[in-house]
Design an enzyme around this catalytic site. Structure first.
Site, short mmCIF file in Angstrom:
data_model
loop_
_atom_site.label_atom_id
_atom_site.label_comp_id
_atom_site.label_asym_id
_atom_site.label_seq_id
_atom_site.Cartn_x
_atom_site.Cartn_y
_atom_site.Cartn_z
N ARG A 37 -9.68 1.04 8.91
CA ARG A 37 -9.09 -0.27 9.04
C ARG A 37 -10.09 -1.09 9.88
NH1 ARG A 37 -3.11 0.30 8.89
NH2 ARG A 37 -2.34 -1.68 9.30
N ARG A 57 12.20 -5.63 4.43
CA ARG A 57 11.61 -3.89 4.07
C ARG A 57 12.54 -3.13 4.87
NH1 ARG A 57 5.85 -2.00 5.46
NH2 ARG A 57 5.78 -2.99 7.33
N LYS A 93 0.72 -1.21 0.07
CA LYS A 93 -0.11 -0.17 0.01
C LYS A 93 1.05 1.27 -0.03
CE LYS A 93 -2.08 -1.00 3.73
NZ LYS A 93 -1.36 -2.31 4.09
N ARG A 135 -0.01 -8.93 13.48
CA ARG A 135 -0.62 -7.97 12.47
C ARG A 135 -1.50 -8.83 11.52
NH1 ARG A 135 4.37 -4.77 10.72
NH2 ARG A 135 2.84 -3.67 9.45
N ARG A 152 11.67 -1.52 10.68
CA ARG A 152 10.46 -1.18 11.63
C ARG A 152 10.32 -2.26 12.66
NH1 ARG A 152 5.18 0.29 8.15
NH2 ARG A 152 3.95 -0.97 9.59
P1 AP5 Z 1 4.82 -1.76 1.67
O1 AP5 Z 1 4.51 -0.71 0.66
O2 AP5 Z 1 5.52 -0.84 2.99
O3 AP5 Z 1 3.58 -2.54 2.37
P2 AP5 Z 1 2.39 -1.69 3.14
O4 AP5 Z 1 1.09 -2.42 2.59
O5 AP5 Z 1 2.08 -0.39 3.21
O6 AP5 Z 1 2.66 -2.33 4.42
P3 AP5 Z 1 2.67 -1.83 6.00
O7 AP5 Z 1 3.37 -2.74 6.84
O8 AP5 Z 1 3.01 -0.32 6.07
O9 AP5 Z 1 1.01 -1.75 6.20
P4 AP5 Z 1 0.40 -1.97 7.48
O10 AP5 Z 1 -1.07 -1.63 7.03
O11 AP5 Z 1 0.37 -3.00 8.43
O12 AP5 Z 1 1.12 -0.57 8.27
P5 AP5 Z 1 0.77 0.85 8.69
O13 AP5 Z 1 1.93 1.61 8.41
O14 AP5 Z 1 -0.46 1.09 8.04
O15 AP5 Z 1 5.57 -3.06 1.05
C1 AP5 Z 1 5.96 -4.03 2.25
C2 AP5 Z 1 7.34 -4.23 1.54
O16 AP5 Z 1 7.15 -5.26 0.53
C3 AP5 Z 1 8.62 -3.30 1.19
O17 AP5 Z 1 9.58 -3.82 1.57
C4 AP5 Z 1 8.32 -3.07 -0.23
O18 AP5 Z 1 9.33 -2.58 -0.90
C5 AP5 Z 1 8.09 -4.53 -0.63
N1 AP5 Z 1 7.10 -4.35 -1.77
C6 AP5 Z 1 5.95 -3.71 -1.92
N2 AP5 Z 1 5.43 -4.10 -3.18
C7 AP5 Z 1 6.01 -5.33 -3.71
C8 AP5 Z 1 5.76 -5.99 -4.93
N3 AP5 Z 1 4.82 -5.91 -5.72
N4 AP5 Z 1 6.86 -7.02 -5.23
C9 AP5 Z 1 7.93 -7.08 -4.45
N5 AP5 Z 1 8.02 -6.52 -3.23
C10 AP5 Z 1 7.19 -5.42 -2.81
O19 AP5 Z 1 0.29 0.78 10.28
C11 AP5 Z 1 1.27 0.35 11.17
C12 AP5 Z 1 0.42 0.21 12.54
O20 AP5 Z 1 -0.30 1.35 12.82
C13 AP5 Z 1 -0.58 -0.89 12.32
O21 AP5 Z 1 -0.25 -2.13 12.82
C14 AP5 Z 1 -1.58 -0.27 13.65
O22 AP5 Z 1 -1.20 -0.82 14.89
C15 AP5 Z 1 -1.32 1.22 13.41
N6 AP5 Z 1 -2.41 1.94 12.80
C16 AP5 Z 1 -2.24 2.31 11.43
N7 AP5 Z 1 -3.55 2.55 10.92
C17 AP5 Z 1 -4.38 2.40 12.00
C18 AP5 Z 1 -5.74 2.52 11.88
N8 AP5 Z 1 -6.33 3.14 10.65
N9 AP5 Z 1 -6.68 2.17 12.88
C19 AP5 Z 1 -5.98 1.56 13.80
N10 AP5 Z 1 -4.53 1.37 14.02
C20 AP5 Z 1 -3.89 2.03 12.91
#
Ligand code: AP5
Length: 215
Positions: free
Chosen positions: A88, A127, A13, A170, A159
């Site tokens: 979410r 990552r 994402k 997660r 991270r």
């Molecule tokens: P990346 O693009 O980083 O993936 P992502 O989907 O953004 O993953 P996140 O871990 O950031 O998502 P998340 O939703 O768990 O975390 P968030 O920060 O929102 O890609 C991942 C890896 O794969 C990278 O190394 C990339 O280079 C590689 N990659 C990408 N695409 C690829 C492809 N096509 N092929 C190969 N490799 C690829 O949230 C973190 C925490 O915050 C949550 O756990 C929660 O505790 C809290 N939080 C955030 N939002 C909320 C909410 N709305 N409500 C409650 N808690 C929340």
């Protein structure tokens, strides 16, 4: 355009949002990035969010909704936005709809990036992040110079919630609390699925094509 990127942790994402935000000239709003910035600064919000994030759980809905409501007041959102990691939960989605309705707006499109759990665990272990928001992968998307961000030259970091046990937690949280949003938006007729197992560039092309067709 008002868009949401949906998908499990590590689906890509953030990676896709960074590209799309430039292509569509709309802000990329990541609740995860907002929490991480607050953790880094040691704010009360950061202290609270850290306890949930480190455990692989979601930050409480009322806290997260308040942050998004405030962020949407920014002028840069008038022509649209790209939400990454929000909503979410079903209550977050309902509140978000009500918030937009008050502004006479609604969500135009939800892109659901599909990636199986086993591939996610592999992706997370490689990552690397930059504090400027860029995301890399040691094999799939490496920086030009190892450990250094191409965009700003800062040192990359791993991270804390990318440890394997936390990633598994997660994923559990995602399946229990976030995946019901797929049906929620499908029923509204605004959800499209994208195969997130393809390369980063192929996935970007597919998403841009979908947006073009939708428009
Ligand atoms: P990346 O693009 O980083 O993936 P992502 O989907 O953004 O993953 P996140 O871990 O950031 O998502 P998340 O939703 O768990 O975390 P968030 O920060 O929102 O890609 C991942 C890896 O794969 C990278 O190394 C990339 O280079 C590689 N990659 C990408 N695409 C690829 C492809 N096509 N092929 C190969 N490799 C690829 O949230 C973190 C925490 O915050 C949550 O756990 C929660 O505790 C809290 N939080 C955030 N939002 C909320 C909410 N709305 N409500 C409650 N808690 C929340």
């Amino acid at each position: 355009m008002r868009m949401i990127l949906l998908g499990p942790p590590g689906a890509g994402k953030g990676t896709q949002a960074a590209n799309l935000s430039i292509a569509l000239k709309i802000p990329h709003i990541s609740t995860g990035d907002i929490f991480r910035a607050n953790i880094k600064e040691g704010t009360p919000l950061g202290v609270l969010a850290k306890t949930y994030i480190d455990a692989g759980k979601l930050v409480p809905d009322d806290v997260t909704i308040g942050i998004v409501e405030k962020r949407l007041e920014n002028k840069d959102c008038v022509n649209g936005f790209l939400m990454d990691g929000f909503p979410r939960t079903i209550p977050q989605a309902e509140k978000f709809d009500a918030m937009l309705e008050k502004m006479g707006r609604s969500v135009d499109l939800v892109i659901n990036i599909e990636v199986p759990d086993d591939l996610i665990v592999k992706r997370m272990s490689g990552r690397r992040m930059c504090s400027c928001g860029r995301t890399y992968h040691v094999d799939n998307n490496p920086p030009q110079k190892e450990g250094i961000c191409d965009a700003c030259g800062n040192k990359l970091y791993i991270r804390e919630d990318d440890r394997e046990e936390t990633v598994k937690e997660r994923l559990k949280t995602y399946h229990q609390q976030t995946s019901p949003l797929i049906d929620y938006y499908k029923k509204k007729g605004i959800l499209v699925n994208v195969d997130g197992t393809k390369s980063i560039d192929d996935t970007s092309r597919e998403i841009l094509e979908l947006i073009k067709n939708h428009a």
